[in-house]
Design an enzyme around this catalytic site. Structure first.
Site, PDB file in Angstrom:
ATOM      1  CG  ASP A  21      -1.741   1.195   1.401  1.00 25.16           C
ATOM      2  OD1 ASP A  21      -1.987   1.875   0.381  1.00 25.16           O
ATOM      3  OD2 ASP A  21      -2.180   1.471   2.541  1.00 25.16           O
ATOM      4  CG  ASN A  23      -3.275   5.234  -1.023  1.00 21.06           C
ATOM      5  OD1 ASN A  23      -3.286   4.176  -0.393  1.00 21.06           O
ATOM      6  ND2 ASN A  23      -4.164   5.530  -1.942  1.00 21.06           N
ATOM      7  CG  ASP A  25      -6.124   2.872   0.417  1.00 18.55           C
ATOM      8  OD1 ASP A  25      -5.174   2.055   0.544  1.00 18.55           O
ATOM      9  OD2 ASP A  25      -6.741   3.014  -0.646  1.00 18.55           O
ATOM     10  CG  ASP A  29      -1.413   1.665  -3.685  1.00 18.48           C
ATOM     11  OD1 ASP A  29      -0.198   1.483  -3.909  1.00 18.48           O
ATOM     12  OD2 ASP A  29      -1.831   2.327  -2.711  1.00 18.48           O
ATOM     13  CG  ASP A  98      -6.058 -12.700 -13.543  1.00 24.68           C
ATOM     14  OD1 ASP A  98      -6.761 -13.456 -14.227  1.00 24.68           O
ATOM     15  OD2 ASP A  98      -5.566 -13.015 -12.444  1.00 24.68           O
ATOM     16  CG  ASP A 199     -10.490 -16.309 -13.623  1.00 31.23           C
ATOM     17  OD1 ASP A 199      -9.731 -16.575 -12.685  1.00 31.23           O
ATOM     18  OD2 ASP A 199     -11.737 -16.330 -13.527  1.00 31.23           O
ATOM     19  CD  GLU A 241      -7.854 -20.684 -12.683  1.00 27.42           C
ATOM     20  OE1 GLU A 241      -7.780 -20.958 -11.480  1.00 27.42           O
ATOM     21  OE2 GLU A 241      -8.749 -19.933 -13.152  1.00 27.42           O
ATOM     22  CG  HIS A 315      -5.140 -15.652  -6.477  1.00 26.54           C
ATOM     23  ND1 HIS A 315      -4.619 -16.231  -7.622  1.00 26.54           N
ATOM     24  CD2 HIS A 315      -6.459 -15.474  -6.735  1.00 26.54           C
ATOM     25  CE1 HIS A 315      -5.582 -16.387  -8.509  1.00 26.54           C
ATOM     26  NE2 HIS A 315      -6.705 -15.931  -8.006  1.00 26.54           N
ATOM     27  CG  ASP A 316      -7.601 -19.105  -6.468  1.00 28.04           C
ATOM     28  OD1 ASP A 316      -8.081 -18.094  -5.914  1.00 28.04           O
ATOM     29  OD2 ASP A 316      -7.637 -19.282  -7.701  1.00 28.04           O
TER      30      ASP A 316
END
Ligand code: NOJ
Length: 551
Positions: A21, A23, A25, A29, A98, A199, A241, A315-316
């Protein structure tokens, strides 16, 4: 002229929400990624696969896209994206986008139009069916629990969603829809991206009435058409994928003469700790001989035709050291074992953010700690079905997708240096001990093992092209194989266990200097190998192995 550069490349996957990150929040990003490009350059990777950064209501963290031409505001702007492509290029890194085109978000303007009426030109962009005897058209289920059909009371029709209700499936039989997708892909190619990760691409040829989802009859026709209208004219990489393909099917996607994709990303090795015929949550222990068999079948089957991806994480998936290695005493050693074993095989390796520092799973015990829609839906479904909370959290802590999505651990400062604000997901509390700053300081770290492997791939065509042969196929704890190319043979041996294990390769040199290893040993005596827990090494042999050599 196409160079097939991706056969030599190593890919690094970034899950933008969790990477860096910039900024405050609490959400990662694009500027955060730009800040960390030097780190990736140091690692040596060639490609970044960027999980989706398009506009999205975030029902499935960006895999539900509401505008393919805009960047999600919490990630930045289109200018930030262009800057990322350029800054990466300066470091010889390509950005692979992606591409999520099996479905959109239900907030995509196409779906909003589609719901306005059956005569609306966008209605047919999605898959609608009338009720059957007042009920769902059939018993197709969503990957995220429940029926794959949701009723729209205004239209009095059901729409198909193989994932969440907020991810309606596109109707690839509609030619106009396909042309719109190709136009969007060309927009990104014109921006200079290095390709696409596609995907669940095997689902686009679905025939829902026959309950065919993967590998439908027109799938390859669509991919060839897509290739022709978009990336076929560019020297980019494309990776599909493909959750449920056989090696023979994989060749259809990735053989060069078929003009479809560069490679598949298949999961046959990733389901080996799942009970056959049950869901991903129904676990069984991994049997090493199964793993050797599956990986070896793919090595041999795609040797001359087609191309495969090599990965342990994305990520899965849960973190590999927690899953099949050891996240305590042997964390570093087992993480290096996984790295060496995989990176010396044939295929394009993928490193998922944090893998290069040996990040581990996270332990949760309350619903409020979960973000992932798949885990949350499963929690409710199984609670209702009578499972205990303990059982449910055991499954989630072992297999849940949030394990991969915790914040990248950069240093020992608060929130692991990921954000100065309140992060969107909790940090793994082990960041004091496991972080990139510490890894960069330590020349024996997992990071430098990956760096060395990436360099070895660049300098040794044997890794890219060599023949693969599995040894000791029935041995319960040793994973050993050779690679041979133009008269040169390498041997890779891993002790995939917490026990010291003895093996002997008769009539072989007694003192070989390792090309790479995860131990302090300066040389290896192949006639008398005493391998400590997770010990792994590769050596160059003076002559090829004969089958009787291994005892
Ligand atoms: C596969 C992606 O990797 C996963 O994260 C996503 O939830 C589904 N496809 C649906 O897009």
């Amino acid at each position: 002229m196409k160079s097939n550069w991706w056969k030599q490349a190593v890919v690094y996957q970034i899950y933008p929400r969790s990477f860096q990150d910039s900024n405050g929040d609490g959400v990662g990003d694009l500027q955060g990624i730009i800040q960390r490009l030097d780190y990736l350059e140091k690692l040596g990777i060639d490609v970044i696969w960027l999980s989706p950064v398009y506009q999205s209501p975030n029902d499935d963290n960006g895999y539900d896209i509401s505008n393919y031409y805009e960047i999600q505001p919490e990630f930045g702007t289109m200018e930030d994206m262009e800057q990322l492509i350029n800054e990466a290029k300066k470091r010889k890194i390509k950005i692979v986008m992606d591409l999520v085109v099996n479905h959109t978000s239900d907030e995509h303007p196409w779906f909003i139009e589609a719901k306005k009426g059956k005569e609306n030109p966008y209605h047919d962009y999605y898959v609608w069916r009338d009720p059957v005897e007042g009920d769902v058209p059939n018993d197709l289920t969503s990957v995220f629990s429940g029926s794959a059909w949701t009723f729209d009371p205004q239209l009095e029709q059901y729409y198909l969603h193989l994932f969440s209700k907020k991810q309606p499936d596109l109707n690839w039989e509609n030619e106009k829809m396909r042309q719109d997708i190709y136009e969007m892909m060309n927009f990104w190619l014109d921006k200079g991206v290095g390709g696409f990760r596609m995907d669940v691409i095997e689902l686009i040829g679905k025939v829902p009435d026959e309950k065919v989802t993967a590998n439908g009859p027109r799938l390859h026709e669509y991919l060839q058409e897509m290739n022709k209208h978009t990336f076929g004219q560019h020297d980019v990489m494309t990776v599909g994928e493909t959750n449920s393909v056989t090696p023979e099917e994989a060749k259809l996607f990735s053989s060069e003469d078929r003009n479809e994709l560069s490679m598949v990303f298949q999961f046959e090795h990733m389901v080996l700790d799942q009970q056959i015929g049950k869901s991903k949550w129904d676990l069984k222990p991994l049997n090493l001989t199964d793993l050797k068999k599956v990986l070896s079948i793919w090595q041999s089957a795609l040797k001359d035709e087609g191309w495969n991806s090599l990965f342990w994480n994305n990520h899965d998936q849960p973190r590999i050291v927690s899953r099949w290695g050891n996240e305590q005493e042997y964390r570093v050693k087992s993480a290096k074992m996984f790295a060496i074993l995989l990176h010396l095989m044939q295929g394009t390796p993928y490193i998922y953010q944090g893998e290069e520092i040996g990040m581990t799973n996270i332990k949760v015990n309350d619903l409020s700690q979960l973000d992932d829609i798949e885990s949350i839906n499963m929690y409710h479904e199984r609670l209702e079905a009578g499972y205990s909370k303990e059982e449910i959290f055991r499954s989630i802590n072992t297999k849940g997708r949030d394990n991969a999505r915790t914040l990248m651990q950069w240093d020992t400062s608060e929130q692991a240096g990921f954000t100065s604000g309140q992060p969107w997901l909790e940090v793994n509390e082990n960041y004091d001990a496991i972080n990139a700053a510490q890894a960069l300081e330590d020349t024996h770290s997992i990071f430098y093992c990956y760096q060395q492997l990436i360099q070895m791939r660049k300098n040794n065509p044997l890794i890219v092209h060599g023949d693969y042969q599995l040894l000791l196929e029935d041995h319960p704890t040793i994973f050993a194989y050779t690679r041979s190319y133009q008269g040169e043979t390498w041997l890779v041996v891993a002790n995939f266990s917490e026990e010291t294990t003895d093996i002997a390769l008769s009539d072989h040199p007694t003192s070989l200097v390792p090309l790479i290893s995860n131990s302090e040993k300066e040389n290896y005596d192949l006639q008398d190998l005493k391998l400590s827990p997770y010990e792994t090494f590769a050596v160059q042999l003076e002559r090829p192995l004969l089958s009787g050599d291994v005892k």
